[in-house]
Design a protein around this motif. Structure first.
Motif, short mmCIF file in Angstrom:
data_model
loop_
_atom_site.label_atom_id
_atom_site.label_comp_id
_atom_site.label_asym_id
_atom_site.label_seq_id
_atom_site.Cartn_x
_atom_site.Cartn_y
_atom_site.Cartn_z
N ALA A 12 0.82 -1.21 0.00
CA ALA A 12 0.00 0.00 0.00
C ALA A 12 0.85 1.26 0.00
O ALA A 12 0.32 2.37 -0.04
N TRP A 13 2.16 1.11 0.04
CA TRP A 13 3.08 2.25 0.04
C TRP A 13 3.60 2.52 -1.36
O TRP A 13 3.96 1.59 -2.09
N CYS A 14 3.67 3.78 -1.72
CA CYS A 14 4.37 4.20 -2.94
C CYS A 14 5.73 4.71 -2.50
O CYS A 14 5.83 5.57 -1.61
N SER A 15 6.78 4.18 -3.09
CA SER A 15 8.12 4.47 -2.58
C SER A 15 9.11 4.60 -3.74
O SER A 15 9.19 3.73 -4.61
N VAL A 16 9.86 5.70 -3.73
CA VAL A 16 10.87 5.96 -4.76
C VAL A 16 12.13 6.49 -4.08
O VAL A 16 12.05 7.33 -3.17
N ALA A 17 13.28 6.02 -4.50
CA ALA A 17 14.55 6.49 -3.93
C ALA A 17 15.58 6.65 -5.03
O ALA A 17 15.59 5.91 -6.02
N ARG A 28 11.19 9.38 -1.39
CA ARG A 28 9.79 9.70 -1.27
C ARG A 28 9.06 8.40 -0.87
O ARG A 28 9.24 7.37 -1.51
N HIS A 29 8.22 8.48 0.16
CA HIS A 29 7.59 7.27 0.69
C HIS A 29 6.27 7.67 1.33
O HIS A 29 6.25 8.46 2.27
N GLU A 30 5.17 7.14 0.79
CA GLU A 30 3.86 7.57 1.29
C GLU A 30 2.85 6.44 1.21
O GLU A 30 2.82 5.67 0.24
N SER A 195 10.12 -0.79 1.41
CA SER A 195 10.31 0.56 0.86
C SER A 195 11.40 0.54 -0.19
O SER A 195 12.13 -0.45 -0.34
N ALA A 196 11.51 1.65 -0.90
CA ALA A 196 12.53 1.76 -1.93
C ALA A 196 13.94 1.74 -1.35
O ALA A 196 14.90 1.43 -2.07
N LEU A 197 14.08 2.05 -0.06
CA LEU A 197 15.41 2.01 0.55
C LEU A 197 15.91 0.56 0.66
O LEU A 197 17.09 0.29 0.42
N GLY A 198 15.02 -0.35 1.01
CA GLY A 198 15.40 -1.76 1.02
C GLY A 198 15.71 -2.27 -0.37
O GLY A 198 16.64 -3.05 -0.58
N VAL A 199 14.92 -1.81 -1.35
CA VAL A 199 15.18 -2.16 -2.75
C VAL A 199 16.55 -1.66 -3.17
O VAL A 199 17.32 -2.36 -3.84
#
Length: 242
Positions: A12-17, A28-30, A195-199
């Protein structure tokens, strides 16, 4: 200097890093539920503009390929296919549970226990969970997945030899998840979300190992072959769970 863009929308989170060498990633994480499609591309443009970088100057694009929400996984893969094709970049497909595991091994609560074996379990909907076991390799500071990713009922998870458990399934299923293994409360972490940080963490290691692929080979990871039940199948499943 390694330049990586990471996109993750399997939950359910949109996440970009955006990671540029040793600098702290731009992020960005929301929590957006169904609104990720409206945020992804604007966020990518914002981060590139903030970093004064062009998409074509990056080394690769990393993307969470699931397992996770069907629509979210397809969205992220489709967006990355378009971006990577336009910029002529390779891609790094990251399994969602691996990305969570990468965050686990950097968490303070995991470090306090000084353990090496843990599991990640997330809600798969339809009264099931996705889960996998991991080993922490302190020499390389990375989580190594042990075996395949599983799809099962919460009480069917195998926590043999596991001393720490993380993921959304803890809050969702509680005692059912720990039906056959009683872990102490300090060995449970339901707060870690993908999240994108883990990615990014996984992608950096994959890029170091030269495991990037051509965008034409990018595909979502589906563990469940069937995503919907008929009315009769739902009734049978309901009776079994009572």
């Amino acid at each position: 200097m390694t330049r990586l863009l990471a996109i993750e929308t399997s939950s359910a989170w949109c996440s970009v890093a955006l990671s540029l060498g040793d600098r702290a990633p731009l992020f960005r994480h929301e929590l957006v539920s169904a609104g990720a499609s409206q945020l992804l591309l604007p966020w990518v443009e914002e981060l590139l503009l903030e970093a004064n970088e062009k998409l074509s100057d990056l080394d690769a694009i990393a993307v969470g390929i699931g397992p996770g929400a069907f629509t979210g996984v397809r969205l992220a893969v489709a967006v990355v296919q378009g971006l990577a094709t336009a910029a002529g970049l390779p891609v790094l497909p990251i399994v969602s549970l691996d990305a969570i595991a990468a965050q686990v091994v950097t968490s303070a609560s995991f470090a306090k226990l000084n353990q090496t074996h843990f599991a990640v379990a997330i809600d798969a909907r339809m009264n099931e969970i996705y889960w996998a076991k991991y080993e922490f390799d302190s020499s390389s500071v990375h989580a190594i997945r042990l075996g395949e990713i599983h799809l099962s009922k919460p009480e069917e998870i195998d926590l043999t030899g596991i001393y720490y458990l993380a993921g959304s399934a803890i809050q969702m299923y509680g005692d059912r998840l720990l039906a056959h293994s009683k872990l102490p409360s300090n060995a449970l972490d339901s707060s870690i979300a993908i999240s994108a940080l883990g990615v990014l963490d996984c992608a950096k290691y994959m890029l170091y190992l030269k495991q990037q692929i051509q965008v034409a080979k990018l595909e979502p990871l589906y563990i469940r072959n069937k995503v919907a039940l008929t009315t009769s199948e739902r009734e049978i499943a309901f009776k079994k769970d009572r």
